[in-house]
Enzyme design. Structure first.
Site, PDB file in Angstrom:
ATOM      1  CG  HIS A   1       1.181   4.848  -8.618  1.00  0.00           C
ATOM      2  ND1 HIS A   1       1.273   5.479  -7.394  1.00  0.00           N
ATOM      3  CD2 HIS A   1       2.308   5.183  -9.299  1.00  0.00           C
ATOM      4  CE1 HIS A   1       2.410   6.181  -7.350  1.00  0.00           C
ATOM      5  NE2 HIS A   1       3.050   6.022  -8.495  1.00  0.00           N
TER       6      HIS A   1
ATOM      7  CG  HIS B   1       6.727   2.845  -8.753  1.00  0.00           C
ATOM      8  ND1 HIS B   1       7.967   3.425  -8.876  1.00  0.00           N
ATOM      9  CD2 HIS B   1       5.849   3.872  -8.656  1.00  0.00           C
ATOM     10  CE1 HIS B   1       7.844   4.739  -8.848  1.00  0.00           C
ATOM     11  NE2 HIS B   1       6.555   5.037  -8.728  1.00  0.00           N
TER      12      HIS B   1
ATOM     13  CD  GLU C   1       7.024  11.964  -5.163  1.00  0.00           C
ATOM     14  OE1 GLU C   1       6.989  11.126  -4.235  1.00  0.00           O
ATOM     15  OE2 GLU C   1       6.242  12.922  -5.243  1.00  0.00           O
ATOM     16  CB  VAL C   2      10.410   5.854  -5.793  1.00  0.00           C
ATOM     17  CG1 VAL C   2      11.296   4.687  -5.362  1.00  0.00           C
ATOM     18  CG2 VAL C   2       9.845   6.582  -4.576  1.00  0.00           C
TER      19      VAL C   2
ATOM     20  NE  ARG D   1      -3.943  -2.254   1.866  1.00  0.00           N
ATOM     21  CZ  ARG D   1      -4.830  -2.493   0.910  1.00  0.00           C
ATOM     22  NH1 ARG D   1      -5.089  -1.576  -0.004  1.00  0.00           N
ATOM     23  NH2 ARG D   1      -5.476  -3.654   0.862  1.00  0.00           N
ATOM     24  CG  ASP D   2       1.533   5.526  -2.352  1.00  0.00           C
ATOM     25  OD1 ASP D   2       2.087   5.498  -3.472  1.00  0.00           O
ATOM     26  OD2 ASP D   2       1.711   6.443  -1.526  1.00  0.00           O
ATOM     27  CB  ILE D   3       3.696   5.671   2.633  1.00  0.00           C
ATOM     28  CG1 ILE D   3       3.851   5.759   4.134  1.00  0.00           C
ATOM     29  CG2 ILE D   3       4.288   6.891   1.936  1.00  0.00           C
ATOM     30  CD1 ILE D   3       5.286   5.654   4.624  1.00  0.00           C
TER      31      ILE D   3
ATOM     32  CG  ASN E   1       4.053   8.926 -12.372  1.00  0.00           C
ATOM     33  OD1 ASN E   1       3.346   9.322 -13.290  1.00  0.00           O
ATOM     34  ND2 ASN E   1       3.647   8.909 -11.113  1.00  0.00           N
TER      35      ASN E   1
HETATM   36  P1  AMP Z   1       6.107   8.129  -8.141  1.00  0.00           P
HETATM   37  O1  AMP Z   1       5.879   9.600  -8.131  1.00  0.00           O
HETATM   38  O2  AMP Z   1       5.358   7.434  -9.242  1.00  0.00           O
HETATM   39  O3  AMP Z   1       7.581   7.787  -8.126  1.00  0.00           O
HETATM   40  O4  AMP Z   1       5.447   7.583  -6.814  1.00  0.00           O
HETATM   41  C1  AMP Z   1       6.154   7.144  -5.692  1.00  0.00           C
HETATM   42  C2  AMP Z   1       5.154   6.749  -4.656  1.00  0.00           C
HETATM   43  O5  AMP Z   1       5.819   6.056  -3.629  1.00  0.00           O
HETATM   44  C3  AMP Z   1       4.398   7.910  -4.004  1.00  0.00           C
HETATM   45  O6  AMP Z   1       2.985   7.750  -4.241  1.00  0.00           O
HETATM   46  C4  AMP Z   1       4.742   7.773  -2.516  1.00  0.00           C
HETATM   47  O7  AMP Z   1       3.665   8.074  -1.664  1.00  0.00           O
HETATM   48  C5  AMP Z   1       5.145   6.307  -2.430  1.00  0.00           C
HETATM   49  N1  AMP Z   1       6.051   5.968  -1.346  1.00  0.00           N
HETATM   50  C6  AMP Z   1       7.212   6.588  -1.009  1.00  0.00           C
HETATM   51  N2  AMP Z   1       7.772   5.975   0.026  1.00  0.00           N
HETATM   52  C7  AMP Z   1       6.968   4.938   0.365  1.00  0.00           C
HETATM   53  C8  AMP Z   1       7.010   3.922   1.369  1.00  0.00           C
HETATM   54  N3  AMP Z   1       8.014   3.843   2.251  1.00  0.00           N
HETATM   55  N4  AMP Z   1       5.997   3.025   1.414  1.00  0.00           N
HETATM   56  C9  AMP Z   1       4.976   3.095   0.541  1.00  0.00           C
HETATM   57  N5  AMP Z   1       4.879   4.023  -0.433  1.00  0.00           N
HETATM   58  C10 AMP Z   1       5.860   4.950  -0.513  1.00  0.00           C
END
Ligand code: AMP
Length: 126
Positions: A112, A110, A105-106, A34-36, A97
């Site tokens: 969503h 991944h 961001e990460v 689950r997304d945080i 993304n």
């Molecule tokens: P993106 O912008 O597509 O890279 O989305 C990265 C997602 O990772 C965001 O929706 C964040 O809320 C989610 N995220 C970041 N850190 C964590 C975590 N530790 N556990 C779960 N989701 C996370």
């Protein structure tokens, strides 16, 4: 073409068990959790366990087994959380993304899964 994978990104740490996650499903090649910061009642991230930066990296370099497992995992989750239209669910949106413009961001591949409320049109006009 080269992809620089940062082994210290947060999802790499989740895969290694260094930080906790709210797991929904784990398979041989994938982890779903689950997304945080959920943007909808259902907001699940599906990641491959392999070191892929984004979707184009994954699609080009992952094995057939990893790619099949990834798709099947998403399909299974949509059924498990009862949002798949075939089971009478209201549907869901997949977002991957990749890179700067969509604000990834990460830097670990991944997707969503978003569902559980009306999600509006695909993109807002800016
Ligand atoms: P993106 O912008 O597509 O890279 O989305 C990265 C997602 O990772 C965001 O929706 C964040 O809320 C989610 N995220 C970041 N850190 C964590 C975590 N530790 N556990 C779960 N989701 C996370």
């Amino acid at each position: 073409m080269t992809y620089e994978y940062d082994r210290e990104n947060i999802f790499a740490k989740i895969i290694r068990g260094e930080i906790p996650n709210d797991t929904v499903l784990e398979t041989e090649h994938c982890l779903a959790f689950r997304d945080i910061t959920p943007q909808a009642p259902v907001h699940i991230l599906v990641i491959p366990k392999g070191n892929y930066v984004n979707f184009d990296h994954f699609g080009a370099a992952a094995s057939d087994a990893e790619i099949v497992d990834f798709s099947r995992t998403i399909a299974k989750i949509t059924k498990d959380v009862a949002v798949d239209p075939a089971s009478g669910g209201n549907g869901y949106r997949l977002i991957a993304n990749s890179g700067r413009d969509p604000v990834q961001e990460v830097a670990h591949m991944h997707v969503h899964i978003l569902a559980g409320r009306p999600l509006g049109r695909m993109l807002q006009k800016t």
